[in-house]
Design a protein around this motif. Sequence first.
Motif, PDB file in Angstrom:
ATOM      1  N   ARG A  77       0.631  -1.219   0.000  1.00 60.29           N
ATOM      2  CA  ARG A  77       0.030   0.198   0.093  1.00 60.29           C
ATOM      3  C   ARG A  77       0.808   1.265   0.053  1.00 60.29           C
ATOM      4  NH1 ARG A  77      -5.085  -0.823   0.870  1.00 60.29           N
ATOM      5  NH2 ARG A  77      -5.709   1.200   1.596  1.00 60.29           N
ATOM      6  N   THR A  78       1.938   1.077   0.190  1.00 65.47           N
ATOM      7  CA  THR A  78       2.944   2.151   0.305  1.00 65.47           C
ATOM      8  C   THR A  78       3.485   2.312  -1.130  1.00 65.47           C
ATOM      9  OG1 THR A  78       3.793   1.626   2.511  1.00 65.47           O
ATOM     10  CG2 THR A  78       5.104   3.101   1.373  1.00 65.47           C
ATOM     11  N   PRO A  79       3.656   3.660  -1.757  1.00 64.15           N
ATOM     12  CA  PRO A  79       4.321   3.781  -3.044  1.00 64.15           C
ATOM     13  C   PRO A  79       5.963   3.419  -2.949  1.00 64.15           C
ATOM     14  CG  PRO A  79       2.960   5.843  -2.183  1.00 64.15           C
ATOM     15  CD  PRO A  79       3.003   5.046  -1.054  1.00 64.15           C
ATOM     16  N   VAL A  80       6.295   2.907  -4.112  1.00 66.69           N
ATOM     17  CA  VAL A  80       7.593   2.442  -4.482  1.00 66.69           C
ATOM     18  C   VAL A  80       8.153   3.374  -5.398  1.00 66.69           C
ATOM     19  CG1 VAL A  80       9.125   0.340  -4.899  1.00 66.69           C
ATOM     20  CG2 VAL A  80       7.178   0.008  -3.618  1.00 66.69           C
ATOM     21  N   ILE A  81       9.245   3.926  -5.051  1.00 67.40           N
ATOM     22  CA  ILE A  81       9.965   4.835  -5.873  1.00 67.40           C
ATOM     23  C   ILE A  81      11.222   4.105  -6.423  1.00 67.40           C
ATOM     24  CG2 ILE A  81      11.199   7.046  -6.675  1.00 67.40           C
ATOM     25  CD1 ILE A  81       9.298   8.079  -4.203  1.00 67.40           C
ATOM     26  N   ALA A  82      11.537   4.049  -7.668  1.00 64.89           N
ATOM     27  CA  ALA A  82      12.743   3.385  -8.310  1.00 64.89           C
ATOM     28  C   ALA A  82      13.724   4.570  -8.522  1.00 64.89           C
ATOM     29  CB  ALA A  82      12.732   2.420  -9.477  1.00 64.89           C
ATOM     30  N   GLN A  83      15.028   4.615  -7.851  1.00 63.08           N
ATOM     31  CA  GLN A  83      15.944   5.666  -8.142  1.00 63.08           C
ATOM     32  C   GLN A  83      16.882   5.130  -9.037  1.00 63.08           C
ATOM     33  OE1 GLN A  83      17.583   7.698  -4.681  1.00 63.08           O
ATOM     34  NE2 GLN A  83      19.532   7.576  -5.392  1.00 63.08           N
ATOM     35  N   VAL A  84      16.969   5.370 -10.372  1.00 67.12           N
ATOM     36  CA  VAL A  84      17.780   4.641 -11.370  1.00 67.12           C
ATOM     37  C   VAL A  84      18.829   5.483 -11.912  1.00 67.12           C
ATOM     38  CG1 VAL A  84      17.648   3.413 -13.458  1.00 67.12           C
ATOM     39  CG2 VAL A  84      15.772   3.292 -11.901  1.00 67.12           C
ATOM     40  N   HIS A  85      20.043   5.124 -11.940  1.00 65.83           N
ATOM     41  CA  HIS A  85      21.573   5.603 -12.393  1.00 65.83           C
ATOM     42  C   HIS A  85      22.011   4.471 -13.100  1.00 65.83           C
ATOM     43  CE1 HIS A  85      23.212   4.021  -9.122  1.00 65.83           C
ATOM     44  NE2 HIS A  85      24.343   3.940  -9.610  1.00 65.83           N
ATOM     45  N   GLY A  86      22.727   4.806 -14.288  1.00 64.11           N
ATOM     46  CA  GLY A  86      23.757   4.117 -15.177  1.00 64.11           C
ATOM     47  C   GLY A  86      22.864   2.817 -15.780  1.00 64.11           C
ATOM     48  N   TYR A  87      22.908   1.883 -15.884  1.00 64.77           N
ATOM     49  CA  TYR A  87      22.360   0.563 -16.481  1.00 64.77           C
ATOM     50  C   TYR A  87      21.409  -0.061 -15.577  1.00 64.77           C
ATOM     51  CZ  TYR A  87      26.293   0.948 -20.033  1.00 64.77           C
ATOM     52  OH  TYR A  87      26.931   1.274 -20.886  1.00 64.77           O
ATOM     53  N   ALA A  88      20.091  -0.346 -16.127  1.00 68.52           N
ATOM     54  CA  ALA A  88      19.059  -0.889 -15.644  1.00 68.52           C
ATOM     55  C   ALA A  88      18.726  -2.009 -16.397  1.00 68.52           C
ATOM     56  CB  ALA A  88      17.844   0.079 -15.312  1.00 68.52           C
ATOM     57  N   LEU A  89      19.031  -2.970 -16.468  1.00 73.92           N
ATOM     58  CA  LEU A  89      18.887  -4.027 -17.739  1.00 73.92           C
ATOM     59  C   LEU A  89      18.464  -5.400 -17.289  1.00 73.92           C
ATOM     60  CD1 LEU A  89      22.681  -3.955 -19.345  1.00 73.92           C
ATOM     61  CD2 LEU A  89      20.681  -2.465 -19.898  1.00 73.92           C
TER      62      LEU A  89
END
Length: 239
Positions: A77-89
């Motif tokens: 029920r809690t929002p999930v934030i993805a903090q992405v740098h560089g490669y996300a493969l």
Amino acid sequence: MSEPVLQVEVAGGVARVTLNRPEVRNALNEALLRGAGDRAFCAGADLKQVADRGTTLQARESFSGLARVLELMARMRTPVIAQVHGYALAGGCGLAAGADIVVASDDAVFGLPEIKVGLLPLIVMAPILRAVGRKRGLLMILTGEPVPAREAYEMGLVSRVVPRPDLERVVGDLARTLAGYSPTALGLAKEAASMVPDMEYGAALRYLRELITLVALSDDAREGIAAFFEKRPPRFTGR
């Protein structure tokens, strides 16, 4: 002693989960949302472990790990934030897509390169296709081509693109802002966003009518409205 491959910090109503295998670009293994190090958010599955999965049942259990994580992220029920740098493969791309909000640095690169080694991103097709649609999703899946952050934003895979030096601050500010809102409203917003796209139009409107009734009658809504008129910060309780 070696550092844990998954680091968790909780402060001010915000939990930070960091993938901590920078020496292998935060490749997923049986122990691993942001990525440690400077090179990658997450480079997907550790190919050394993919090649040695044991028996069929052991392999099935191993591959189910990411599926369980993605399902739990959606059910939270809690929002999930993805903090992405560089490669996300590969699995890392799917892990980011499974988050509610994806904030990427302008140097981030997304991709599903599995087909280049005879594999397929089958588990992560669920969040990827929901995020970008069949046509764009199949292009990623069938070509394995990298997708720069700006293009990922345009296709709906990323919520916001920011300069690399600003990434940590922007995500922190966003997380603290959400943490200050009603837990009830946040949870129901996630539920609605998950359910409505697959519903028939009339059914969706009837379902949303029931949800707005729940929100409007919640203690948090009463508190928020009272705080607005009294010109003070609201004190939400999640009820």
